[in-house]
Structures are given as structure tokens and as C-alpha cells.
Motif scaffolding. Structure first.
Motif, mmCIF file in Angstrom:
data_model
loop_
_atom_site.group_PDB
_atom_site.id
_atom_site.type_symbol
_atom_site.label_atom_id
_atom_site.label_comp_id
_atom_site.label_asym_id
_atom_site.label_seq_id
_atom_site.Cartn_x
_atom_site.Cartn_y
_atom_site.Cartn_z
ATOM 1 N N GLU A 237 0.823 -1.207 0.000
ATOM 2 C CA GLU A 237 0.000 0.000 0.000
ATOM 3 C C GLU A 237 0.859 1.259 0.000
ATOM 4 N N ALA B 99 -5.225 -10.230 1.448
ATOM 5 C CA ALA B 99 -6.128 -9.082 1.326
ATOM 6 C C ALA B 99 -5.853 -8.299 0.049
ATOM 7 N N SER C 247 -7.287 -10.166 -2.871
ATOM 8 C CA SER C 247 -8.743 -10.324 -2.894
ATOM 9 C C SER C 247 -9.456 -9.222 -3.655
ATOM 10 N N VAL C 248 -8.794 -8.080 -3.858
ATOM 11 C CA VAL C 248 -9.456 -6.963 -4.537
ATOM 12 C C VAL C 248 -9.155 -6.923 -6.030
ATOM 13 N N GLU D 179 -15.591 -12.649 -1.797
ATOM 14 C CA GLU D 179 -15.701 -11.262 -1.378
ATOM 15 C C GLU D 179 -14.322 -10.664 -1.101
ATOM 16 N N PRO D 180 -14.097 -9.396 -1.462
ATOM 17 C CA PRO D 180 -12.816 -8.767 -1.143
ATOM 18 C C PRO D 180 -12.653 -8.586 0.361
ATOM 19 N N VAL D 181 -11.413 -8.676 0.804
ATOM 20 C CA VAL D 181 -11.101 -8.443 2.217
ATOM 21 C C VAL D 181 -10.917 -6.946 2.408
ATOM 22 N N VAL D 182 -11.730 -6.354 3.249
ATOM 23 C CA VAL D 182 -11.637 -4.919 3.529
ATOM 24 C C VAL D 182 -10.874 -4.747 4.834
ATOM 25 N N LEU D 183 -9.664 -4.215 4.752
ATOM 26 C CA LEU D 183 -8.855 -4.002 5.945
ATOM 27 C C LEU D 183 -9.364 -2.766 6.681
ATOM 28 N N THR D 184 -9.464 -2.869 7.985
ATOM 29 C CA THR D 184 -9.953 -1.744 8.768
ATOM 30 C C THR D 184 -8.823 -0.762 9.040
ATOM 31 N N ARG E 181 -4.752 -4.820 12.075
ATOM 32 C CA ARG E 181 -5.672 -4.802 10.930
ATOM 33 C C ARG E 181 -5.952 -6.209 10.394
ATOM 34 N N GLN F 237 -7.281 -9.650 9.410
ATOM 35 C CA GLN F 237 -8.580 -10.319 9.340
ATOM 36 C C GLN F 237 -8.531 -11.722 9.957
#
Length: 349
Positions: free
Chosen positions: A61, A264, A267-268, A275-280, A298, A300
Motif C-alpha cells: 500500500e 487481502a 482479494s481486490v 468477497e474482497p477483504v476490507v482491511l480496517t 488490521r 482479518q
């Protein structure tokens, strides 16, 4: 060009392991905070090798430290710990040594419009490196040859044009030609197709692959896009909060990722199933690196209870993981993945 990949038929070529062209060992880059604030550990212990003729994708990221790592490998940022070696020799940060090093290792930036002076012709843009390094050969021939290798043919059509007269893909090819004109051994490409239209990205990636095949070039490709890594890289290194958290052969990592962060990111991708993994939240502040696994706040896997069922939840929160080795074997820095045999790690989404 004098650079060529090693001949596979040479005596002992299959038996003797090649030495890394570029190697980072325990690399650290820290930036002091203002007015007594804590030091930001942008690169916090990285081992990374790039072999001759190899393309390595550095993935993560924004804010994970990958651009700072790349700049440190180029000698643009001096490390605060560890070392960088090129061709087996430690990098010398004196002015003359760095100038010689940067002739052998060239940077390609993501925004060709920002990399090119709008008042300079294509010829001047490509010739700039030759002039800085005191090239004594035929400058025009060298510039034309670099443009042709970058896919701008015939080069005479482009020599007197200005950046605003070119398409985005043509401008990126000019930037690549400016790197190639010095006959480097390694290219560091920072998001080389991020600013280009989808229709042009494949052409630039194909160009980089062709340059590796024809010239034996090595490349470090810095990107946030694991899909790009799949298309171009031999090996991938996934970076999070200043550390490499998973590394290995690109097909192994992208078909059977073990680290929750890698899973993660995968997954997008458009082709990913499920389903995509949405990191918090956002990546933590590099001046406040969490205890234990730096991804645990963060993660999952930890949040879902899977780490607890594997008996490693406390380790995730409190036990720091070691720095991964720089070689090409598959490695992961994850308590949960280490607790399970590889065959038992659930398939990626």
C-alpha cells in the motif's frame, strides 16, 4: 550494448549459484520527528536480493515504505542502518562513487510528464544523462539507439518533438530511453504504468520484459498492484510498515499466499473469487510501530478468531517476527501461517 545475460551453456552455469547484482542487508531508514516527535521507521530491517537478469516486484500500500526503500537502494537516501551492496561491493556514498553507481542503476518514475522538462526536446531529454556523465562517443547515435530500443521507431520522428506533442505512452518510453542510454545493469521503476491508460500499460510492461530478454537487464518494479506483479515479475516481495512480510516466486506467492496482508491485496483484484477483504483503518504510523506482528491491528485472521484457534493470538499481539532473508526462497513473516503446515493454510479468496 555490452550487457548480456549469462549463457546457460557456460561450464558450471547450472551448478554455481549466481551472486546477487544488488543486495540490501538489514537495511533501515529512519526520519527524525519534528519538535521531539518520535522517529519514523520508514524502512525497518529489510533484506532483499536482486539477481542478474531478474525482475522483482516490490508490492504494498501507499505509505508502507516501498518508495523509501527503492530510493535507498539507488543511493538517494542514505540508510541509518544496514548496508546496500552492488556487484558484491558495499555502496560508497561519496559523490564520485555515487555518480558512477547511478550510471549502472537507473530510475524510471511513474509520471513521465513530471520527469520530462517541457522546454526540452526528446533529444535533449535522452541526452541529459550522457552529458552529466561526460560521454565521449557519438551522442546522436547513442540517443537514437536508446529511443529505438524503447520502441520509438524510427527515432528521427521523435528527436525534435516536445513532451506535450507526445502521448502518455510515448512520454514513458522517452523516460525509459533516458535510462537505457547509459547502458545500466539495473532499472528501478517506481509505479511505471500507474499514470497510463489501461490500453498502454501492457505495451510498457511488454517493453520491460523485452529489454530483460535482449539486454539482460535486472529490474525492481515498485507497485501497489499485485496484478502487475503477476504479469511482469519473476519474484515478488510484499512490504508492510517498513518490512518485507512475504517473498518468493511470483506464481507461488500469488496462487498460494500465506500472509493475511498478501491475501487481502489479492482479494481486490478483478479476477479474484469471493468477497474482497476490507482491511480496517489505515496503515499504522511508522513512528508508532505496534508490538508483535506489525499487521495484527488490521489482520482479518486475528479478528475472525482463526489465529486464536491456531493458538497464536497472543504471539500475534506481542511476539516480534524476524526479518526475512533476501534470497529467492518462499518465506512469510506470520505467526498464524507458521503455526499451520502449508497444506493446511486455507486457500486465498
Amino acid at each position: 550494448m555490452t550487457i548480456a545475460p549469462p549463457s546457460p551453456s557456460a561450464p558450471g552455469a547450472r551448478d554455481a549459484p549466481a551472486a546477487p547484482l544488488l543486495s540490501a542487508q538489514g537495511l533501515e531508514v529512519a526520519f527524525p520527528g519534528r519538535r521531539g516527535a518520535a522517529t519514523a521507521r520508514a524502512v525497518d530491517g529489510v533484506d532483499l536480493d536482486i539477481m542478474p537478469g531478474e525482475i522483482v516486484a516490490l508490492v504494498g500500500e501507499s505509505g508502507c515504505g516501498k518508495t523509501t526503500l527503492a530510493r535507498s537502494l539507488l543511493g538517494l537516501v542514505a540508510p541509518t542502518g544496514g548496508r546496500v551492496a552492488f556487484g558484491g561491493e558495499p555502496l560508497d556514498y561519496s559523490g564520485r562513487a555515487l555518480k558512477a553507481y547511478r550510471k549502472r542503476v537507473q530510475l524510471v518514475l511513474q509520471d513521465p510528464s513530471g520527469s520530462l522538462n517541457p522546454r526540452h526536446t526528446v533529444y535533449d531529454a535522452v541526452a541529459e544523462g550522457l552529458r552529466i556523465h561526460g560521454y565521449t562517443g557519438d551522442e546522436g547515435e547513442a540517443v537514437s539507439g536508446a529511443l529505438a530500443r524503447a520502441g520509438l521507431r524510427p527515432p528521427e520522428r521523435f528527436l525534435l518533438r516536445y513532451p506535450h506533442e507526445l502521448s502518455g505512452g510515448q512520454r514513458q518510453r522517452v523516460v525509459i530511453a533516458g535510462a537505457l542510454v547509459l547502458e545500466p545493469e539495473l532499472i528501478v521503476a517506481d509505479e511505471p504504468v500507474a499514470s497510463l491508460d489501461a490500453s498502454v500499460r501492457g505495451e510498457i510492461l511488454a517493453l520491460l520484459l523485452r529489454l530483460r530478454e535482449e539486454l539482460g537487464l535486472s529490474a525492481l518494479v515498485v507497485t501497489h498492484d499485485l496484478g502487475l506483479a503477476w504479469n511482469i515479475a519473476d519474484r515478488v516481495a510484499v512490504m508492510y510498515l517498513g518490512r518485507i512480510v512475504e517473498t518468493g516466486d511470483v506464481e507461488q506467492i500469488l496462487t498460494a499466499p500465506r500472509h493475511p496482508y498478501t491475501r487481502a491485496l489479492l482479494s481486490v483484484l478483478p479476477e479474484a473469487e469471493g468477497e474482497p477483504v476490507v482491511l480496517t483503518g489505515e496503515p499504522p504510523d511508522p513512528s508508532k510501530v505496534p508490538s508483535g506482528c506489525r499487521f495484527h491491528v488490521r489482520c482479518q485472521i486475528l479478528a475472525s478468531g482463526e489465529a486464536g484457534r491456531a493458538g497464536v493470538a497472543d504471539d500475534c499481539r506481542t511476539k516480534e517476527l524476524p526479518v526475512l532473508e533476501g534470497g529467492n526462497r518462499t518465506q512469510v513473516a506470520c505467526h498464524w501461517a507458521a503455526a499451520l503446515p502449508q497444506a493446511e493454510v486455507p486457500a486465498a479468496p
